[in-house]
Design a protein around this motif. Structure first.
Motif, PDB file in Angstrom:
ATOM      1  N   GLY A 118       0.830  -1.199   0.000  1.00 14.26           N
ATOM      2  CA  GLY A 118       0.000   0.000   0.000  1.00 14.26           C
ATOM      3  C   GLY A 118       0.859   1.240   0.000  1.00 14.26           C
ATOM      4  O   GLY A 118       0.901   1.983   0.990  1.00 14.26           O
ATOM      5  N   PRO A 119       1.556   1.516  -1.091  1.00  8.87           N
ATOM      6  CA  PRO A 119       2.525   2.612  -1.128  1.00  8.87           C
ATOM      7  C   PRO A 119       1.863   3.984  -1.186  1.00  8.87           C
ATOM      8  O   PRO A 119       0.739   4.121  -1.672  1.00  8.87           O
ATOM      9  N   PRO A 120       2.551   5.015  -0.692  1.00  7.55           N
ATOM     10  CA  PRO A 120       2.039   6.384  -0.795  1.00  7.55           C
ATOM     11  C   PRO A 120       2.217   6.919  -2.207  1.00  7.55           C
ATOM     12  O   PRO A 120       2.953   6.349  -3.021  1.00  7.55           O
ATOM     13  N   SER A 121       1.554   8.022  -2.495  1.00  9.30           N
ATOM     14  CA  SER A 121       1.777   8.715  -3.758  1.00  9.30           C
ATOM     15  C   SER A 121       3.124   9.435  -3.688  1.00  9.30           C
ATOM     16  O   SER A 121       3.723   9.565  -2.607  1.00  9.30           O
ATOM     17  N   LEU A 122       3.612   9.901  -4.821  1.00 10.12           N
ATOM     18  CA  LEU A 122       4.871  10.639  -4.837  1.00 10.12           C
ATOM     19  C   LEU A 122       4.771  11.883  -3.959  1.00 10.12           C
ATOM     20  O   LEU A 122       5.698  12.194  -3.192  1.00 10.12           O
ATOM     21  N   GLU A 123       3.647  12.568  -4.038  1.00  9.75           N
ATOM     22  CA  GLU A 123       3.473  13.776  -3.231  1.00  9.75           C
ATOM     23  C   GLU A 123       3.468  13.451  -1.737  1.00  9.75           C
ATOM     24  O   GLU A 123       4.114  14.147  -0.941  1.00  9.75           O
ATOM     25  N   GLN A 124       2.775  12.376  -1.355  1.00  6.78           N
ATOM     26  CA  GLN A 124       2.753  11.970   0.051  1.00  6.78           C
ATOM     27  C   GLN A 124       4.137  11.543   0.522  1.00  6.78           C
ATOM     28  O   GLN A 124       4.564  11.864   1.636  1.00  6.78           O
ATOM     29  N   LEU A 125       4.837  10.822  -0.322  1.00  6.82           N
ATOM     30  CA  LEU A 125       6.173  10.354   0.027  1.00  6.82           C
ATOM     31  C   LEU A 125       7.115  11.534   0.218  1.00  6.82           C
ATOM     32  O   LEU A 125       7.884  11.587   1.195  1.00  6.82           O
ATOM     33  N   ALA A 126       7.067  12.486  -0.684  1.00  6.21           N
ATOM     34  CA  ALA A 126       7.925  13.663  -0.588  1.00  6.21           C
ATOM     35  C   ALA A 126       7.601  14.467   0.666  1.00  6.21           C
ATOM     36  O   ALA A 126       8.513  14.932   1.371  1.00  6.21           O
ATOM     37  N   ALA A 127       6.315  14.628   0.969  1.00  5.50           N
ATOM     38  CA  ALA A 127       5.926  15.394   2.159  1.00  5.50           C
ATOM     39  C   ALA A 127       6.433  14.721   3.421  1.00  5.50           C
ATOM     40  O   ALA A 127       6.904  15.386   4.356  1.00  5.50           O
ATOM     41  N   GLU A 128       6.362  13.400   3.455  1.00  4.56           N
ATOM     42  CA  GLU A 128       6.844  12.671   4.624  1.00  4.56           C
ATOM     43  C   GLU A 128       8.343  12.837   4.817  1.00  4.56           C
ATOM     44  O   GLU A 128       8.842  12.827   5.940  1.00  4.56           O
ATOM     45  N   LEU A 129       9.061  13.005   3.722  1.00  2.00           N
ATOM     46  CA  LEU A 129      10.513  13.157   3.788  1.00  2.00           C
ATOM     47  C   LEU A 129      10.943  14.616   3.868  1.00  2.00           C
ATOM     48  O   LEU A 129      12.134  14.907   3.956  1.00  2.00           O
ATOM     49  N   GLY A 130       9.982  15.537   3.781  1.00  2.00           N
ATOM     50  CA  GLY A 130      10.306  16.955   3.891  1.00  2.00           C
ATOM     51  C   GLY A 130      10.975  17.526   2.663  1.00  2.00           C
ATOM     52  O   GLY A 130      11.819  18.423   2.754  1.00  2.00           O
ATOM     53  N   THR A 131      10.592  17.037   1.491  1.00  2.00           N
ATOM     54  CA  THR A 131      11.154  17.543   0.247  1.00  2.00           C
ATOM     55  C   THR A 131      10.018  17.732  -0.750  1.00  2.00           C
ATOM     56  O   THR A 131       8.848  17.504  -0.424  1.00  2.00           O
ATOM     57  N   SER A 132      10.337  18.137  -1.966  1.00  2.00           N
ATOM     58  CA  SER A 132       9.309  18.324  -2.990  1.00  2.00           C
ATOM     59  C   SER A 132       9.236  17.091  -3.881  1.00  2.00           C
ATOM     60  O   SER A 132      10.219  16.356  -4.018  1.00  2.00           O
ATOM     61  N   PRO A 133       8.083  16.843  -4.516  1.00  5.24           N
ATOM     62  CA  PRO A 133       7.982  15.687  -5.419  1.00  5.24           C
ATOM     63  C   PRO A 133       9.029  15.700  -6.528  1.00  5.24           C
ATOM     64  O   PRO A 133       9.625  14.663  -6.826  1.00  5.24           O
ATOM     65  N   PHE A 134       9.256  16.853  -7.142  1.00  3.24           N
ATOM     66  CA  PHE A 134      10.219  16.910  -8.237  1.00  3.24           C
ATOM     67  C   PHE A 134      11.639  16.621  -7.748  1.00  3.24           C
ATOM     68  O   PHE A 134      12.395  15.882  -8.390  1.00  3.24           O
ATOM     69  N   ALA A 135      12.000  17.200  -6.598  1.00  2.00           N
ATOM     70  CA  ALA A 135      13.346  16.969  -6.059  1.00  2.00           C
ATOM     71  C   ALA A 135      13.533  15.498  -5.703  1.00  2.00           C
ATOM     72  O   ALA A 135      14.603  14.918  -5.947  1.00  2.00           O
ATOM     73  N   LEU A 136      12.499  14.875  -5.133  1.00  6.83           N
ATOM     74  CA  LEU A 136      12.596  13.463  -4.778  1.00  6.83           C
ATOM     75  C   LEU A 136      12.700  12.600  -6.030  1.00  6.83           C
ATOM     76  O   LEU A 136      13.503  11.666  -6.081  1.00  6.83           O
ATOM     77  N   LEU A 137      11.904  12.910  -7.039  1.00  5.41           N
ATOM     78  CA  LEU A 137      11.944  12.155  -8.290  1.00  5.41           C
ATOM     79  C   LEU A 137      13.328  12.224  -8.922  1.00  5.41           C
ATOM     80  O   LEU A 137      13.888  11.209  -9.351  1.00  5.41           O
ATOM     81  N   ARG A 138      13.901  13.421  -8.963  1.00  2.00           N
ATOM     82  CA  ARG A 138      15.229  13.601  -9.553  1.00  2.00           C
ATOM     83  C   ARG A 138      16.292  12.842  -8.757  1.00  2.00           C
ATOM     84  O   ARG A 138      17.154  12.169  -9.328  1.00  2.00           O
ATOM     85  N   ALA A 139      16.212  12.926  -7.416  1.00  2.00           N
ATOM     86  CA  ALA A 139      17.203  12.252  -6.567  1.00  2.00           C
ATOM     87  C   ALA A 139      17.072  10.733  -6.669  1.00  2.00           C
ATOM     88  O   ALA A 139      18.075  10.013  -6.722  1.00  2.00           O
ATOM     89  N   PHE A 140      15.848  10.242  -6.712  1.00  5.29           N
ATOM     90  CA  PHE A 140      15.627   8.793  -6.779  1.00  5.29           C
ATOM     91  C   PHE A 140      16.145   8.235  -8.098  1.00  5.29           C
ATOM     92  O   PHE A 140      16.820   7.210  -8.137  1.00  5.29           O
ATOM     93  N   ARG A 141      15.845   8.941  -9.175  1.00  2.00           N
ATOM     94  CA  ARG A 141      16.321   8.484 -10.487  1.00  2.00           C
ATOM     95  C   ARG A 141      17.845   8.482 -10.556  1.00  2.00           C
ATOM     96  O   ARG A 141      18.455   7.570 -11.118  1.00  2.00           O
ATOM     97  N   ALA A 142      18.477   9.507  -9.973  1.00  2.17           N
ATOM     98  CA  ALA A 142      19.940   9.579  -9.974  1.00  2.17           C
ATOM     99  C   ALA A 142      20.542   8.446  -9.156  1.00  2.17           C
ATOM    100  O   ALA A 142      21.594   7.903  -9.504  1.00  2.17           O
ATOM    101  N   ARG A 143      19.882   8.057  -8.072  1.00  4.40           N
ATOM    102  CA  ARG A 143      20.437   7.039  -7.169  1.00  4.40           C
ATOM    103  C   ARG A 143      20.198   5.629  -7.684  1.00  4.40           C
ATOM    104  O   ARG A 143      21.072   4.759  -7.578  1.00  4.40           O
ATOM    105  N   TYR A 144      19.020   5.368  -8.256  1.00  6.72           N
ATOM    106  CA  TYR A 144      18.654   3.991  -8.604  1.00  6.72           C
ATOM    107  C   TYR A 144      18.441   3.755 -10.094  1.00  6.72           C
ATOM    108  O   TYR A 144      18.132   2.637 -10.497  1.00  6.72           O
ATOM    109  N   GLY A 145      18.588   4.779 -10.916  1.00  8.46           N
ATOM    110  CA  GLY A 145      18.504   4.593 -12.355  1.00  8.46           C
ATOM    111  C   GLY A 145      17.104   4.473 -12.903  1.00  8.46           C
ATOM    112  O   GLY A 145      16.926   4.157 -14.093  1.00  8.46           O
ATOM    113  N   MET A 146      16.102   4.731 -12.090  1.00  6.59           N
ATOM    114  CA  MET A 146      14.707   4.638 -12.524  1.00  6.59           C
ATOM    115  C   MET A 146      13.840   5.409 -11.533  1.00  6.59           C
ATOM    116  O   MET A 146      14.245   5.616 -10.387  1.00  6.59           O
TER     117      MET A 146
END
Length: 313
Positions: A225-253
């Motif tokens: 039951g995963p959160p949405s990107l927006e919910q995930l970013a809010a929980e981590l204290g970052t923005s959805p776009f910043a999290l998406l960019r960081a995740f892609r850079a770290r894991y290649g997808m």
């Protein structure tokens, strides 16, 4: 699906029997040759993804794919794949490479990649999914590598090495444990001694890497039951776009692609333990068994039912 209406793993495989009953092209007797023309000019896909009990931890895949494409995914261990026919195109972080007959494709753990046919007739190959402990053990025996071993090239033209990979499959299919283990270690030693070095020490992490790692851990925990990107970013204290960019850079997808791959990996472990596909689908967060079937077949190359049956033998 194959062009005859079956999915990979539901059709047969290859050609000419040798004295031990093995086909000269690495297939079992009575199976279709890879790329063999079907009535009406269609070509048949086939695949076998299995384990040999005497080679613990090793997965083996022999297949011929025409229409099938592998979406971006990664493996826990190392990939050593011998292309035996056609052309495979592999999309890697550094770009796309093409591998034809006599080539060996080498991929390190957790490297995100795609695969598809590079010519209309598709590609045939024999793959060894080698566990990390085997690679580490052989590297230690060689005594020439320090640190964590890793391949330094993506593909090499090595007809002898490619033949050796297919011979591992042939020995395993014949139930010859001594030959299979000997040949496997020989293949690994050949690839490590010629095309490997220590994996580089982790470089300083870019901004956002910690958030990406925390996001991955949260997705792993909440796979069903995963959160949405927006919910995930809010929980981590970052923005959805910043999290998406960081995740892609770290894991290649992106996170959603990683989550699908992670669900399939967990489903594989459940199927290996004897869990029914329908139960495995729900346990890892897919909506139903057809949802699991679709993603599992795309990423693993065979349907979950065929995967489970091979491991129940």
């Amino acid at each position: 699906m194959g062009t005859d209406g079956t999915g990979p793993g539901e059709a047969g495989a290859p050609g000419g029997a040798g004295p031990d009953g093995a086909r000269s092209d690495g297939a079992r007797p009575g199976e279709a040759r890879p790329g063999e023309a079907r009535p009406g000019g269609a070509r048949r896909e086939w695949a076998r993804h299995w384990q040999y009990a005497q080679l613990p931890g090793l997965d083996l895949l022999r297949a011929h794919y025409v229409r099938h494409t592998f979406p971006r995914h990664a493996h826990d261990g190392y990939v050593i794949a011998a292309v035996t026919g056609g052309v495979e195109e592999i999309g890697l972080p550094g770009g796309t490479v093409r591998a034809g007959p006599g080539s060996v494709v080498l991929i390190n753990p957790e490297v995100a990649h795609t695969a598809r046919a590079g010519v209309p007739e598709g590609w045939a190959y024999a793959t060894l999914y080698a566990p990390r402990d085997l690679i580490t053990e052989v590297a230690a025996e060689l005594g020439t590598l320090r640190g964590t071993p890793g391949f330094t090239v993506d593909t090499v033209a090595d007809p002898q090495g490619a033949r050796a990979v297919t011979e591992v499959h042939r020995a395993a299919e014949a139930g010859d444990a001594l030959a299979a283990d000997t040949l496997l270690r020989g293949v690994v030693a050949r690839m490590l001694s010629r095309h490997a070095g220590p994996l580089p020490a982790r470089t300083p992490r870019p901004a956002g890497a910690a958030d990406a790692e925390r996001a991955r851990a949260l997705l792993e925990e909440r796979m069903a039951g995963p959160p949405s990107l927006e919910q995930l970013a809010a929980e981590l204290g970052t923005s959805p776009f910043a999290l998406l960019r960081a995740f892609r850079a770290r894991y290649g997808m992106p996170p959603h692609t990683w989550l699908t791959d992670a669900r399939v990996r967990r489903a594989r472990r459940l199927l290996e333990a004897g869990t029914a596909p329908a139960e495995a689908a729900v346990a890892v967060g897919f909506t139903d068994q057809p949802h699991l079937n679709r993603h599992f077949t795309r990423i693993v190359g065979v349907p979950p039912g065929a995967y489970r049956r091979e491991r129940a033998r």
